[in-house]
Design an enzyme around this catalytic site. Structure first.
Site, PDB file in Angstrom:
ATOM      1  N   GLU A 148     -13.336  -1.282   6.970  1.00  0.00           N
ATOM      2  CA  GLU A 148     -12.554  -1.225   7.782  1.00  0.00           C
ATOM      3  C   GLU A 148     -13.617  -0.530   9.106  1.00  0.00           C
ATOM      4  O   GLU A 148     -13.604  -1.568  10.161  1.00  0.00           O
ATOM      5  CB  GLU A 148     -11.205  -0.831   7.361  1.00  0.00           C
ATOM      6  N   GLU A 190      -4.422  -7.382   5.808  1.00  0.00           N
ATOM      7  CA  GLU A 190      -3.062  -6.285   5.631  1.00  0.00           C
ATOM      8  C   GLU A 190      -2.554  -6.467   6.417  1.00  0.00           C
ATOM      9  O   GLU A 190      -3.206  -7.364   7.758  1.00  0.00           O
ATOM     10  CB  GLU A 190      -4.046  -5.437   6.519  1.00  0.00           C
ATOM     11  N   ARG A 211       0.973  -1.235   0.553  1.00  0.00           N
ATOM     12  CA  ARG A 211       0.120   0.063  -0.162  1.00  0.00           C
ATOM     13  C   ARG A 211       0.711   0.990  -0.264  1.00  0.00           C
ATOM     14  O   ARG A 211       1.878   1.466   1.140  1.00  0.00           O
ATOM     15  CB  ARG A 211      -0.629   0.077   1.101  1.00  0.00           C
ATOM     16  N   GLU A 232      -9.107   2.182  -2.066  1.00  0.00           N
ATOM     17  CA  GLU A 232      -9.701   1.528  -0.492  1.00  0.00           C
ATOM     18  C   GLU A 232     -10.582   2.871  -0.189  1.00  0.00           C
ATOM     19  O   GLU A 232      -9.707   4.281  -0.099  1.00  0.00           O
ATOM     20  CB  GLU A 232      -8.629   0.965   0.797  1.00  0.00           C
ATOM     21  N   ARG A 290     -13.252  -5.095   2.861  1.00  0.00           N
ATOM     22  CA  ARG A 290     -12.483  -5.195   4.512  1.00  0.00           C
ATOM     23  C   ARG A 290     -12.855  -4.995   5.996  1.00  0.00           C
ATOM     24  O   ARG A 290     -11.780  -5.257   6.949  1.00  0.00           O
ATOM     25  CB  ARG A 290     -11.552  -3.565   4.001  1.00  0.00           C
ATOM     26  N   TRP A 323     -12.000  12.512   8.428  1.00  0.00           N
ATOM     27  CA  TRP A 323      -9.774  12.274   8.657  1.00  0.00           C
ATOM     28  C   TRP A 323      -9.795  10.621   8.189  1.00  0.00           C
ATOM     29  O   TRP A 323     -10.571   9.605   7.802  1.00  0.00           O
ATOM     30  CB  TRP A 323      -9.598  11.746   9.985  1.00  0.00           C
ATOM     31  N   TYR A 362      -2.600  11.456   6.107  1.00  0.00           N
ATOM     32  CA  TYR A 362      -3.515  10.471   6.575  1.00  0.00           C
ATOM     33  C   TYR A 362      -1.837   9.187   5.990  1.00  0.00           C
ATOM     34  O   TYR A 362      -1.627   9.021   5.069  1.00  0.00           O
ATOM     35  CB  TYR A 362      -4.662   9.624   6.100  1.00  0.00           C
ATOM     36  N   ASP A 379      -4.486   3.890  -0.010  1.00  0.00           N
ATOM     37  CA  ASP A 379      -6.251   4.405   0.601  1.00  0.00           C
ATOM     38  C   ASP A 379      -6.740   5.671   0.730  1.00  0.00           C
ATOM     39  O   ASP A 379      -5.746   6.505   0.905  1.00  0.00           O
ATOM     40  CB  ASP A 379      -5.374   4.055   2.162  1.00  0.00           C
ATOM     41  N   HIS A 418      -8.961   6.655   2.452  1.00  0.00           N
ATOM     42  CA  HIS A 418      -9.290   7.264   3.735  1.00  0.00           C
ATOM     43  C   HIS A 418     -10.832   8.063   3.988  1.00  0.00           C
ATOM     44  O   HIS A 418     -10.632   8.914   4.839  1.00  0.00           O
ATOM     45  CB  HIS A 418      -8.386   7.665   4.552  1.00  0.00           C
TER      46      HIS A 418
HETATM   47  C1  CS2 Z   1      -6.457   3.099   7.929  1.00  0.00           C
HETATM   48  C2  CS2 Z   1      -6.204   2.682   9.097  1.00  0.00           C
HETATM   49  O1  CS2 Z   1      -4.743   0.876   7.785  1.00  0.00           O
HETATM   50  C3  CS2 Z   1      -5.551   1.791   7.268  1.00  0.00           C
HETATM   51  O2  CS2 Z   1      -6.365   0.579   5.881  1.00  0.00           O
HETATM   52  O3  CS2 Z   1      -7.269   2.674   7.712  1.00  0.00           O
HETATM   53  O4  CS2 Z   1      -5.006   2.407   9.565  1.00  0.00           O
HETATM   54  C4  CS2 Z   1      -7.139   3.430  10.084  1.00  0.00           C
HETATM   55  O5  CS2 Z   1      -6.278   4.581  10.000  1.00  0.00           O
HETATM   56  C5  CS2 Z   1      -7.198   3.127  11.881  1.00  0.00           C
HETATM   57  O6  CS2 Z   1      -7.430   1.714  12.101  1.00  0.00           O
HETATM   58  C6  CS2 Z   1      -7.815   3.550  12.618  1.00  0.00           C
HETATM   59  O7  CS2 Z   1      -7.490   3.666  13.880  1.00  0.00           O
HETATM   60 MG    MG Z   2      -7.438   2.351   5.359  1.00  0.00          MG
END
Ligand code: CS2
Ligand code: MG
Length: 401
Positions: A261, A338, A147, A235, A282, A401, A159, A209, A211
């Site tokens: 996630e 991941e 990634r 993602e 995910r 975020w 991020y 990602d 995000h």
């Molecule tokens: C992120 C996460 O790993 C990822 O794909 O989206 O690290 C996410 O930022 C954290 O789990 C938030 O606690």
């Molecule tokens: Mg993520």
């Protein structure tokens, strides 16, 4: 086999984790992850105050009935706190069942479908030259999938890109605030991915990602611009409450999409899966109701050409990873797992059988999940308040975020 005791263990070996341990009258114990990044104490209280008293005396082998009891019996269904608590109980009961059977949980789920669980690593860097070094490092360590996250010119914090050793977004008790520019991001990112693809060729699986930060049409634009670089997935392109919003992205781009996630039940993704609006789901064991519920989500996905892409950040404990690998080694529609390696300090608190080798994580064949918690060591790491950041646009508008 009856549940005779259960306790919630909060520990902070570098970051906070919440672990449930269930004890039975046959002397078998099981563990479950209950970590919800930035809301750990909410889940700990939910378990201690509202779940554990009702567990004592229950038959530990009635995993499905316990799941239904905790889900339907709560009246107030779904949500990240409730489902993380249910997950911890469910995961611990599967651990106990495996130990009682003398089998790894993956054997109870139908056995191995592959030799190892293919993982992706994180290449994060402030600029693309440094990012190329990180990608090269991961490929050298055997990762087949990487990634890629890069700094964005003009933005102080982005991020996924840390400004020091390690990456932990929950960096202060009161949320830190970051500033975001979608325009700067959309202008910069395609060039980053192009450079990575040019440097390493068509072989490595590349992921990115977003995000949750774009609108569907912005995500469509980004997906289209990245098509020449053949991403394995883009993602969280947009916040996913409006599942039908993904139809707009699908109309414009063939770049595969991964979400899930932040989901905590099958209902968060059922439309996305049924309409094939996504390519990877995910959801994780800890956030989506444990092994019992996550396998339902995975089975629905399997019927609709959607593969798994389990979340596996360091803010989920090694217990979650151990459980995730039991599913990942066995489900027919596995995609990717991941892998953000935990620190040695964290691993010491959670001795486990799983291990990394040549681009795979291997769950091992220990009975149950193949992991435990060293409670004495855990007690040496007291909880430390930590919240995830808040993101705003330059004009102050609150943004994802
Ligand atoms: C992120 C996460 O790993 C990822 O794909 O989206 O690290 C996410 O930022 C954290 O789990 C938030 O606690
Ligand atoms: Mg993520």
């Amino acid at each position: 086999m009856r549940i005779t005791d259960a306790r919630v263990i909060v520990t902070c070996p570098g970051r906070n984790f919440v672990t449930l341990k269930i004890i039975t009258d046959e002397g078998l114990t099981g563990v479950g992850d209950a970590t919800l990044n930035g809301r750990e104490l909410a889940v700990a209280a939910y378990l201690s105050e509202h779940v554990l008293p009702a567990l004592i005396g229950r038959d530990a082998t009635r995993i499905e009935d316990t799941w239904q009891y905790l889900y339907k019996g709560a009246y107030w269904r779904r949500g990240p706190v409730t489902m993380a608590a249910i997950s911890a109980v469910d995961t611990a009961l599967w651990d106990i069942l495996g130990k009682r059977a003398g089998l790894p949980v993956h054997q109870l789920l139908g056995g191995r479908s592959r030799e190892g669980v293919t993982v992706y690593g994180h290449a994060n860097a402030a600029d693309v030259d440094a990012l190329l070094v990180e990608v090269d490092r991961l490929l050298g360590e055997g990762y087949r999938a990487v990634r890629v996250q890069s700094g964005i010119p003009g933005l102080e914090k982005v991020y996924g890109v840390s400004d020091g050793a390690g990456y932990e977004p929950a960096d202060s008790a009161v949320p830190t605030e970051t500033v975001w520019s979608t325009e700067a991001y959309l202008d910069h990112l395609p060039g980053v991915v192009r450079r990575v693809r040019e440097e390493f060729g068509p072989g490595p699986k590349l992921l990115h990602d977003v995000h949750h930060r774009l609108t569907p049409i912005e995500a469509a634009r980004l997906g289209k611009s990245l098509e020449p670089y053949a991403l394995t997935w883009l993602e969280d392109p947009v916040p996913a409450e409006l599942q039908e919003g993904f139809r707009l992205i699908r109309r414009h781009t063939t770049t595969p999409i991964a979400v899930g996630e932040v989901f905590n039940t099958v209902f968060d993704s059922a439309q996305l899966i049924r309409e094939q609006l996504i390519d990877y789901i995910r959801c994780s064991v800890v956030h989506a109701g444990g092994i019992t519920h996550l396998r339902r989500i995975y089975d629905l996905a399997a019927l609709h050409h959607v593969r798994t892409g389990a979340h596996g950040a360091t803010d989920m404990s090694p217990v979650c990873m151990a459980a995730s690998l039991q599913l990942g080694i066995s489900v027919p529609n596995f995609g990717l797992q991941e892998h953000m390696p935990h620190t040695a300090e964290t691993d010491a608190v959670f001795p486990h059988a799983y291990h990394y080798a040549d681009g795979y994580l291997h769950p091992g064949d220990e009975p149950g999940l193949g992991i435990d918690i060293d409670e004495e060591l855990a007690a040496r790491h007291p909880y430390r308040a930590a919240s995830l950041p808040v993101n705003r646009l330059a004009d102050g508008t609150l943004h994802s975020w």
